[in-house]
Design a protein around this motif. Structure first.
Motif, short mmCIF file in Angstrom:
data_model
loop_
_atom_site.label_atom_id
_atom_site.label_comp_id
_atom_site.label_asym_id
_atom_site.label_seq_id
_atom_site.Cartn_x
_atom_site.Cartn_y
_atom_site.Cartn_z
N ALA A 170 -8.03 -11.59 -5.43
CA ALA A 170 -7.54 -10.48 -4.61
C ALA A 170 -8.19 -9.15 -4.98
O ALA A 170 -8.45 -8.31 -4.12
CB ALA A 170 -6.02 -10.36 -4.75
N ILE A 211 -7.51 -11.94 -0.54
CA ILE A 211 -6.09 -12.01 -0.86
C ILE A 211 -5.51 -13.16 -0.06
O ILE A 211 -5.33 -13.05 1.16
CB ILE A 211 -5.40 -10.68 -0.49
CG1 ILE A 211 -6.18 -9.51 -1.09
CG2 ILE A 211 -3.95 -10.69 -0.98
CD1 ILE A 211 -6.04 -8.24 -0.31
N GLY A 235 2.05 -11.18 -11.61
CA GLY A 235 1.54 -9.81 -11.78
C GLY A 235 2.42 -8.70 -11.25
O GLY A 235 2.03 -7.53 -11.30
N ALA A 236 3.61 -9.02 -10.74
CA ALA A 236 4.42 -7.94 -10.15
C ALA A 236 5.28 -7.28 -11.22
O ALA A 236 5.91 -7.94 -12.02
CB ALA A 236 5.29 -8.50 -9.04
N PRO A 237 5.28 -5.96 -11.24
CA PRO A 237 5.99 -5.25 -12.30
C PRO A 237 7.51 -5.33 -12.15
O PRO A 237 8.03 -5.40 -11.05
CB PRO A 237 5.54 -3.80 -12.11
CG PRO A 237 5.18 -3.68 -10.67
CD PRO A 237 4.65 -5.03 -10.28
N ASN A 393 4.10 -12.48 -8.08
CA ASN A 393 3.79 -11.61 -6.96
C ASN A 393 4.32 -12.23 -5.68
O ASN A 393 3.99 -13.35 -5.34
CB ASN A 393 2.26 -11.48 -6.89
CG ASN A 393 1.82 -10.43 -5.93
OD1 ASN A 393 2.52 -10.14 -4.95
ND2 ASN A 393 0.68 -9.84 -6.20
N ARG A 394 5.16 -11.46 -4.95
CA ARG A 394 5.78 -12.10 -3.79
C ARG A 394 4.90 -12.13 -2.55
O ARG A 394 5.22 -12.80 -1.58
CB ARG A 394 7.13 -11.47 -3.49
CG ARG A 394 7.14 -10.03 -3.22
CD ARG A 394 8.57 -9.49 -3.34
NE ARG A 394 8.54 -8.09 -3.63
CZ ARG A 394 8.32 -7.16 -2.70
NH1 ARG A 394 8.16 -7.49 -1.45
NH2 ARG A 394 8.27 -5.89 -3.04
N LEU A 395 3.77 -11.39 -2.58
CA LEU A 395 2.90 -11.41 -1.40
C LEU A 395 2.46 -12.83 -1.05
O LEU A 395 2.65 -13.29 0.07
CB LEU A 395 1.67 -10.52 -1.65
CG LEU A 395 0.62 -10.53 -0.54
CD1 LEU A 395 1.19 -10.00 0.77
CD2 LEU A 395 -0.59 -9.69 -0.94
N ARG A 399 4.00 -15.66 2.10
CA ARG A 399 3.17 -16.22 3.18
C ARG A 399 3.05 -17.74 3.09
O ARG A 399 2.36 -18.36 3.88
CB ARG A 399 1.76 -15.60 3.15
CG ARG A 399 1.74 -14.10 3.21
CD ARG A 399 2.22 -13.58 4.56
NE ARG A 399 2.66 -12.19 4.49
CZ ARG A 399 1.83 -11.14 4.55
NH1 ARG A 399 0.56 -11.32 4.70
NH2 ARG A 399 2.31 -9.92 4.47
#
Ligand SMILES: Cc1cc2nc3c(=O)[nH]c(=O)nc-3n(C[C@H](O)[C@H](O)[C@H](O)COP(=O)(O)OP(=O)(O)OC[C@H]3O[C@@H](n4cnc5c(N)ncnc54)[C@H](O)[C@@H]3O)c2cc1C
Ligand SMILES: Cc1cc2nc3c(=O)[nH]c(=O)nc-3n(C[C@H](O)[C@H](O)[C@H](O)COP(=O)(O)OP(=O)(O)OC[C@H]3O[C@@H](n4cnc5c(N)ncnc54)[C@H](O)[C@@H]3O)c2cc1C
Ligand code: SF4
Ligand code: SF4
Ligand code: FES
Lengths: 464, 286
Positions: A170, A211, A235-237, A393-395, A399
């Motif tokens: 990404a 991504i 990786g999400a804070p 990471n929820r992105l 999806r």
């Protein structure tokens, strides 16, 4: 036999030179020192060190080769089990893995396995020694999502096995946490770049700025590849969810480290991305991430306070990082928990803390921190870095609703690291929620084996 | 500075839009093939550059067009580049597309560079979805106006306002919108541009109970949900502008907070600007 109980000391950059620069702190063993240190290994029959290395490096043989000055052979021994020894040697928490059970540790210092590992790998890099092998091409194609350690090891093994491997990243640079998270004073980027260039050399195709789930869909990958490995990390804070976290001057450790490492904000304005630390920084947490943020902030010129709800003894960071942080003058405020961040004119001006005491052990085996009633006090700060850890990471997950995960967004896998979708495997922080480089690496290798078995079994090509 | 050649992102067109804003068309096949109105992209000019988010005016073939305002270091540096030069990375599309459906009478309003690009993209998409689209643009003065011709032909209704009244209606789009709201002629509002205006707009439409989606800007780095720099609070709940937005329900946004966070690096930006004169209004703040 005469056993040397103490380690050959590691030369390090003097503190006064460290704190102004992002140069690597340990200076590495010379050949003579490496030979002497490796020579301390008593070559135990059962070699417990190997058992406690997550990727089962043949440490015993490796140390023997270093002791005999056979550095190339030593390097190749490492490579058999660990595609990125220069990195693992630097960032593995050895004190709780290989070195924790070293027999020498019972009478003195354990063998310095980590530093010898990076020594051998650095030696190979300097002398242009690379692992050589023939690749027997296979027709199947595998997509690897992410370029962190799990993905790197999976890609290497699959490629060596003849599969066509394409990695999708990404960000605009490959390497995952090795690139954007861990600072250069622990892991110089030429080390990371060299390990990555090895991937391209053996024919792995690395595609940046892709991504998955956003500009390349998971369905596209599924129709184009015969198998997929997901190594998207965690990786999400995480934020505290307390008052004042909206204030300017509050960073997640991820933002702080991405600015410093990926974007080279420490070289601002030579590089365009800024970072602002002001004078007095509070870092919340005491793991590797917190130490990295604290030591980076120090190097950017701030006075740094680590605020931790237990004590240094329970801190999850690597021992070496803690020692370096203390040597460098970082102040540890132990047994405190943040209650709210205080601000003035939109900027951080302090923090309200509550004192804690250590209670009964919790599920992690460490004493549980318990708040002490009406013990609140405030501390002046102008920057706060929240280093509580990260979550998946929820992105990507948002999806791919068909992919089974836990409530926390950790991908569910079976023993072979297969997900619920046929031909799709996963490893690293994406399945653990946050672990270590070497565990991620081990899982990448394991997934590569499973993918190989899956594709050999299938024996034909076709979308997953 | 030495530029990295990367033919994928070659500049194929570059034009001034007015004295401060300019248009750049670049090759970005990966973005172009998936771009939907509402998405944005991230530009990284070169190895030492900053990742800066940009709205997209249109995507055609393997190219996209964006509107830049000459403001800080990066936007001025790019302004000195020419057709044929190559940008290191144009990453995206990022963020969520606008929900396309038949709303009825839809207003799309903008008063700043980014908003104008979004306005164009949204009018096109919302029309294709069968809406009666009313486009509104606001500028300080008549010499600033763009891309009026395209917008006025594309939209079913078009309103132009200037602050000094030198062209179109004197005032701001919120004034025109109020007239339409009074006549009960609006079912949905999309807006982008200056954050204070978006705040004012949202206050207005809330009184009339007309759903309003505003495009927010926050400082961004990765744009993939990893850094948390772009966090905003919607109805008190933390959201990330890059992956949850960039459009949010205007009636739930705390605009003061958004404006405060945008100013976090003001000092460093002026350092970066060096001898440039950092002034003017920009996407999101004064
Ligand atoms: C600051 C910091 C310090 C650390 N220090 C240590 C240490 O000293 N020792 C240690 O052993 N461990 C350490 N860790 C933990 C260790 O780095 C991780 O456990 C390890 O990197 C996990 O590897 P991974 O391959 O699973 O994922 P990551 O390294 O997180 O890589 C994941 C990659 O996937 C990419 N990605 C995510 N989503 C997508 C998508 N949708 N499409 C394409 N790409 C995507 C990301 O951009 C990233 O590059 C540290 C972690 C941090 C953050
Ligand atoms: C979703 C989104 C869409 C945007 N669309 C456009 C557009 O179409 N046209 C346009 O000209 N600008 C747009 N912007 C703003 C643009 O990204 C910034 O103006 C740009 O970063 C300025 O860089 P600079 O070096 O020229 O100026 P600087 O001096 O660095 O910054 C000027 C101002 O821009 C904002 N800014 C700075 N860095 C960032 C960053 N990394 N992310 C977001 N904002 C930042 C800050 O408010 C800052 O005060 C958009 C921003 C977002 C978040
Ligand atoms: S990989 Fe880690 S655990 Fe294994 S030998 Fe190396 S330093 Fe020790
Ligand atoms: S346990 Fe220690 S001494 Fe024994 S083989 Fe391993 S490194 Fe050598
Ligand atoms: S830009 Fe990093 S989380 Fe949104």
């Amino acid at each position: 036999m005469d056993i040397n109980k103490t380690r050959v000391p590691m030369r390090e950059l003097p503190v006064e030179d460290r704190i102004k620069k992002f140069d690597e702190v340990p200076l590495g063993y010379t050949e003579e020192q490496a030979i002497a240190e490796a020579g301390r290994c008593i070559q135990c029959n059962n070699a417990p060190c190997i058992r406690d290395c997550p990727v089962k490096i043949d440490i015993k043989t490796f140390l023997k080769q270093v002791a005999e000055g056979k550095f190339k052979e030593a390097f190749l021994t490492l490579k058999k089990d660990n595609p990125i020894p220069a990195i693992a040697g630097r960032v593995c928490p050895q004190e709780s893995q290989c070195e924790s059970v070293c027999t020498l540790g019972k009478i003195g210092d354990a063998a310095n396995i980590g530093k010898l590992e990076s020594f051998a790998a650095d030696w190979a890099r300097k002398n242009n020694v690379r692992e050589e092998f023939d690749i027997e091409e296979k027709p199947q194609k595998v997509a690897v999502i992410g370029t962190g350690p799990a993905s790197i090891s999976c890609a290497v093994d699959l490629r060596k096995n003849g599969y066509k491997v394409t990695m999708y990243e990404a960000l605009h640079k490959a390497g995952g946490v090795l690139q954007y998270g861990i600072p250069e004073f622990r892991l110089p980027r030429d080390v990371v770049d060299d390990e990555l260039s090895y991937l391209t050399d053996i024919g792995v195709d690395i595609r940046l700025n892709r991504i998955i789930g956003q500009n390349v869909s998971f369905e596209e990958l599924r129709s184009e590849y015969d198998a997929i490995f997901i190594g998207t990390g965690a990786g999400a804070p995480l934020f505290l969810g307390i008052d004042g976290e909206k204030l300017n001057g509050v960073y997640s450790a991820n933002e702080f480290l991405i600015r410093v490492n990926l974007m080279k904000a420490y070289k601002f304005p030579q590089y365009d991305t800024p970072i602002k630390v002001k004078d007095k920084v509070g870092v919340i947490g005491a793991g590797n991430v917190a130490m990295d943020a604290a030591r980076s902030a120090l190097r950017l010129g701030a006075e740094v306070h680590v605020l931790y709800r237990r004590t240094k003894n329970e801190a999850p960071a690597r021992k070496e990082e803690l020692r370096h942080a203390i040597e460098e003058g970082i102040n540890f405020v132990e047994l405190v928990a943040p209650k709210r961040i205080l601000g003035k004119d939109g900027w951080v001006k302090g923090i309200e803390l509550i004192k804690m005491k250590l209670g009964e052990p919790d599920s992690s085996g460490r004493p549980r921190p318990v708040p002490i009633d009406v013990s609140e006090f405030t501390m002046d700060l102008d920057t706060v870095v929240v280093a509580l850890g990260t979550k998946p990471n929820r992105l990507f997950l948002s999806r791919t609703p068909e992919l089974k995960t836990t409530k926390k967004g950790v991908i569910t896998v079976d023993d072979a690291l297969a997900t619920n979708i046929e031909g799709v495997f996963a490893g690293g922080d994406a399945i653990s929620g946050g672990s270590t480089v070497i565990h991620a690496l081990g899982e990448g290798r394991k997934a590569a084996k499973s993918i190989d078995a899956y594709l050999s079994d299938k024996g034909k090509t076709g979308s997953v | 500075m030495q530029m990295e050649k990367n033919s994928e992102h070659e500049i194929t067109r570059k034009e001034n839009l007015n004295s401060a804003d300019y248009l750049v068309e670049v090759k970005a096949p990966l973005v172009a093939r998936k771009f939907k109105s509402g998405n944005f992209v991230i530009f990284l000019l070169h190895e030492k550059g900053e990742r800066i988010p940009m709205s997209v005016q249109r995507a055609e073939g393997d190219k996209i067009t964006v509107f830049f305002k000459k403001l800080g270091k990066t936007s001025r540096e790019l302004d000195s580049w020419n057709v044929g030069d190559s940008i290191k990375s144009v990453i995206g599309p990022m963020g969520n597309a606008i929900e396309l459906k038949k709303y009825g009478n839809v207003v799309v309003a903008s008063d700043l560079v980014c908003g104008h690009a979004e306005n164009y993209a949204a009018v096109k998409a919302l029309k294709d979805a069968g809406n009666h689209v009313i486009s509104m643009q606001s500028f300080p003065t008549k010499d600033d106006v763009y891309p009026r011709k395209e917008l006025s032909t594309m939209a079913d209704e078009y309103y132009l306002t200037t602050e000094d009244g030198s062209e179109g209606i004197k005032g701001h789009y919120t004034d025109v919108l109020k007239g339409l709201l009074d006549k009960n002629k609006v079912d949905m509002v999309f807006a982008g541009g200056e954050i204070p205006s978006l705040g004012k707009l949202s206050e207005l439409t809330k009184r009339y109970n007309i759903p309003t989606m505003v495009t927010l800007r926050q400082i961004m780095i990765d744009g993939t949900g990893m850094c948390g720099a772009c966090r905003v609070f919607i109805d008190g709940e933390m959201k990330l502008t890059c992956i949850d937005g960039p459009m949010f329900d205007g009636h739930k946004v705390n605009f003061e907070e958004v404006i405060a966070r945008l100013g976090m690096f003001r000092e460093e930006e002026s350092v970066a600007m060096d001898n440039y004169n950092n002034r003017g209004v920009h996407c999101g703040h004064k």
